[in-house]
Design an enzyme around this catalytic site. Structure first.
Site, PDB file in Angstrom:
ATOM      1  N   SER A 138       7.403   1.758  11.140  1.00  0.00           N
ATOM      2  CA  SER A 138       6.895   0.521  10.559  1.00  0.00           C
ATOM      3  C   SER A 138       5.577   0.176  11.233  1.00  0.00           C
ATOM      4  O   SER A 138       5.100   0.900  12.105  1.00  0.00           O
ATOM      5  CB  SER A 138       7.894  -0.612  10.768  1.00  0.00           C
ATOM      6  OG  SER A 138       7.866  -1.010  12.126  1.00  0.00           O
ATOM      7  N   LYS A 139       5.019  -0.942  10.821  1.00  0.00           N
ATOM      8  CA  LYS A 139       3.707  -1.358  11.340  1.00  0.00           C
ATOM      9  C   LYS A 139       3.664  -1.433  12.863  1.00  0.00           C
ATOM     10  O   LYS A 139       2.622  -1.263  13.464  1.00  0.00           O
ATOM     11  CB  LYS A 139       3.335  -2.721  10.764  1.00  0.00           C
ATOM     12  CG  LYS A 139       2.793  -2.612   9.363  1.00  0.00           C
ATOM     13  CD  LYS A 139       2.154  -3.918   8.957  1.00  0.00           C
ATOM     14  CE  LYS A 139       2.034  -3.979   7.446  1.00  0.00           C
ATOM     15  NZ  LYS A 139       2.212  -5.277   6.899  1.00  0.00           N
ATOM     16  N   ARG A 140       4.827  -1.716  13.446  1.00  0.00           N
ATOM     17  CA  ARG A 140       4.882  -1.806  14.901  1.00  0.00           C
ATOM     18  C   ARG A 140       4.368  -0.527  15.559  1.00  0.00           C
ATOM     19  O   ARG A 140       3.890  -0.542  16.690  1.00  0.00           O
ATOM     20  CB  ARG A 140       6.325  -2.012  15.359  1.00  0.00           C
ATOM     21  CG  ARG A 140       6.816  -3.438  15.302  1.00  0.00           C
ATOM     22  CD  ARG A 140       8.247  -3.518  15.788  1.00  0.00           C
ATOM     23  NE  ARG A 140       9.138  -2.710  14.967  1.00  0.00           N
ATOM     24  CZ  ARG A 140       9.895  -1.739  15.405  1.00  0.00           C
ATOM     25  NH1 ARG A 140       9.904  -1.426  16.672  1.00  0.00           N
ATOM     26  NH2 ARG A 140      10.665  -1.055  14.591  1.00  0.00           N
ATOM     27  N   TYR A 143       0.838  -1.204   0.000  1.00  0.00           N
ATOM     28  CA  TYR A 143       0.000   0.000   0.000  1.00  0.00           C
ATOM     29  C   TYR A 143       0.874   1.256   0.000  1.00  0.00           C
ATOM     30  O   TYR A 143       2.096   1.161   0.172  1.00  0.00           O
ATOM     31  CB  TYR A 143      -0.898  -0.020   1.226  1.00  0.00           C
ATOM     32  CG  TYR A 143      -0.148  -0.451   2.467  1.00  0.00           C
ATOM     33  CD1 TYR A 143       0.832   0.371   3.004  1.00  0.00           C
ATOM     34  CD2 TYR A 143      -0.370  -1.691   3.053  1.00  0.00           C
ATOM     35  CE1 TYR A 143       1.558  -0.011   4.110  1.00  0.00           C
ATOM     36  CE2 TYR A 143       0.357  -2.091   4.162  1.00  0.00           C
ATOM     37  CZ  TYR A 143       1.313  -1.242   4.679  1.00  0.00           C
ATOM     38  OH  TYR A 143       2.042  -1.626   5.761  1.00  0.00           O
TER      39      TYR A 143
END
Ligand code: GLU
Length: 459
Positions: A238-240, A15
């Site tokens: 990041s996603k974290r 994405y």
């Protein structure tokens, strides 16, 4: 002066994330500021990792953010014939050569170089080969072996690289497909890009790309390498750290203008101003005002910016977006107050549209009665609620003022502080303890729903 042409060149391997969106925004702003053109290019040559889904996700996110492009989207996979043509040209001019070295030879070379504590790199074995060879080959760019490559990065200042540090880059693989750095060069050249604004993870590609551009006789663009975005712990975002996808922010109830405003400020500043309209950004944005050090992503501040836009934007505009969030929650908004009124009642007390939607569903759909709610409707309170029921039922006009009057007078007659009555009524009417002021809440809820819910509470 040549008109400015910037490009955003995402690889569709996922994405659109926050970092990419910021890069796109800066490219877009600079093009608009200079009345230039902003170009979208999809770098999809990595066939294994690129997906149609990601392409769509990127286009959707650009669209949602309102970052329109004057040209494109161009797809690198549609330009293979052009890359092949330029590779031929470079071979013909002796600026590139066929390399027949086997995997085994290259591996051996690597081991030897490592043993000598040298940086592993191609030794130019095939560069000046005179005997005609056959078999599979790759095409390598004839990188200058001496001298330096230097350029003035618009953010970092002068950067210098020694040519001895740069390999003879493979520009075509053994199956003939062009490689990443080469496609970027041909595209930037063909698309007459004047300003390459991109993440600083590409900084080591720049001297290689400059050498190829020079070999092609192309004008060099200006380069601006943006510092990274870090999470609150100082590590690369990041996603974290929570949502990193732009569309996730839409789903979580952020406004595109809030995200753009926040991203603009993330790594760029104009004094200590925090809120900028898009027009202001276009006017004030300067590449040289971009910070040289990494920026830390601050979700709290983004929430603050979002609430600012919720509070100050045209309520009808916000209502339109709120309608989308209501649909996401499965709430049918046809029976109930106008969403514009909901926006006006709620926007001071929520930070996202998702929160607004969740906290407004009771205006449109039945609430669930729980035993926890029951404890608020004590035996002593029930006659008071009944009195209020009658008062509200008899009101000539259903207005905030008349509702307020009714609640206040029932509280007084019953010897209760206003809050002691208002809170159970709120719970009865909304199913929760938080809502806009009670008179506003009941007014928006309407007489019928209010009476029904009071009736249930009394029962
Ligand atoms: N496709 C690259 C990326 O997504 C960007 C390349 C460039 O801007 O030159 O990281």
């Amino acid at each position: 002066m040549t008109p400015v042409r910037t490009r955003f060149a995402p690889s569709p391997t996922g994405y659109l994330h926050i970092g990419g969106a910021r890069t796109a925004l800066y490219c877009w702003l600079y093009a608009h500021k200079t009345q230039g053109k902003f170009i979208l290019r999809i770098e999809d040559t990595d066939m294994e990792r690129s997906t149609q889904e990601s392409i769509q996700a990127i286009l959707d996110a650009m669209d949602w953010l309102g970052l329109g492009y004057e040209e494109g989207p161009f797809y690198q996979t549609k330009r293979f014939a052009r890359y092949a043509e330029v590779i031929e040209q470079l071979l013909h001019e002796g600026k590139a050569y066929r390399c027949y070295c086997s995997k085994e030879r290259l591996e051996q070379l690597r081991i030897e170089q490592m043993a000598k504590k040298e940086k592993p790199r191609y030794d130019g074995h095939c560069r000046n080969a005179t005997i005609v060879q056959t078999g599979t080959y790759v095409v390598r760019f004839n990188n200058p072996t001496q001298g330096i490559v230097e350029f003035d990065d618009l953010i970092r200042g002068r950067l210098v690289f020694a040519n001895t540090e740069l390999d003879d880059l493979i520009i075509a693989r053994s199956d003939g497909t062009p490689t990443y750095n080469f496609c970027v060069v041909v595209d930037d050249w063909d698309m007459q890009i004047t300003h390459v604004i991109r993440g600083d993870d590409h900084i080591n590609n720049t001297p290689r790309q400059i050498n190829i551009l020079r070999a092609l006789g192309a004008n060099l663009p200006c380069y601006a390498h943006l510092p990274m975005i870090l999470g609150s712990d100082g590590k690369r975002l990041s996603k974290r750290h929570g949502a990193v996808s732009v569309m996730q922010y839409r789903d979580e109830g952020y406004l595109p203008e809030a995200l753009l405003n926040y991203l603009a400020r993330l790594g760029w500043s104009h004094g200590d101003q925090e809120i900028f309209s898009l027009d202001e950004l276009i006017q004030l944005f300067e590449i040289h005002d971009i910070n040289r050090s990494a920026a830390a992503f601050n979700p709290e501040k983004l929430l603050w910016v979002n609430q600012h836009y919720l509070k100050t934007s045209d309520p009808e505009y916000i209502a339109n977006i709120l309608a989308w969030h209501m649909r996401q929650l499965g709430v049918d908004i046809r029976q109930g107050p106008s969403l514009t009124e909901i926006v006006l009642a709620q926007r001071e007390r929520v930070k996202t549209l998702q929160e607004m939607a969740e906290r407004s569903s009771y205006f449109y759909q039945d609430i669930e009665y729980t035993s926890e709610m029951g404890v608020h409707f004590t035996a002593e309170l029930k006659p008071v609620l009944a009195k209020l029921y009658n008062k509200l039922e008899d009101l000539l006009d259903w207005t905030k003022e008349s509702i307020h009057q009714a609640v206040a007078s029932v509280a007084e007659e019953s010897g209760l502080k206003l809050g002691k009555l208002a809170q159970p009524v709120r719970i009865a009417a909304t199913g929760g303890t938080v809502s806009p002021p009670l008179d506003v809440t009941l007014f928006l809820l309407g007489r019928e729903r209010t009476l029904n819910r009071l009736h249930r509470a009394i029962r």
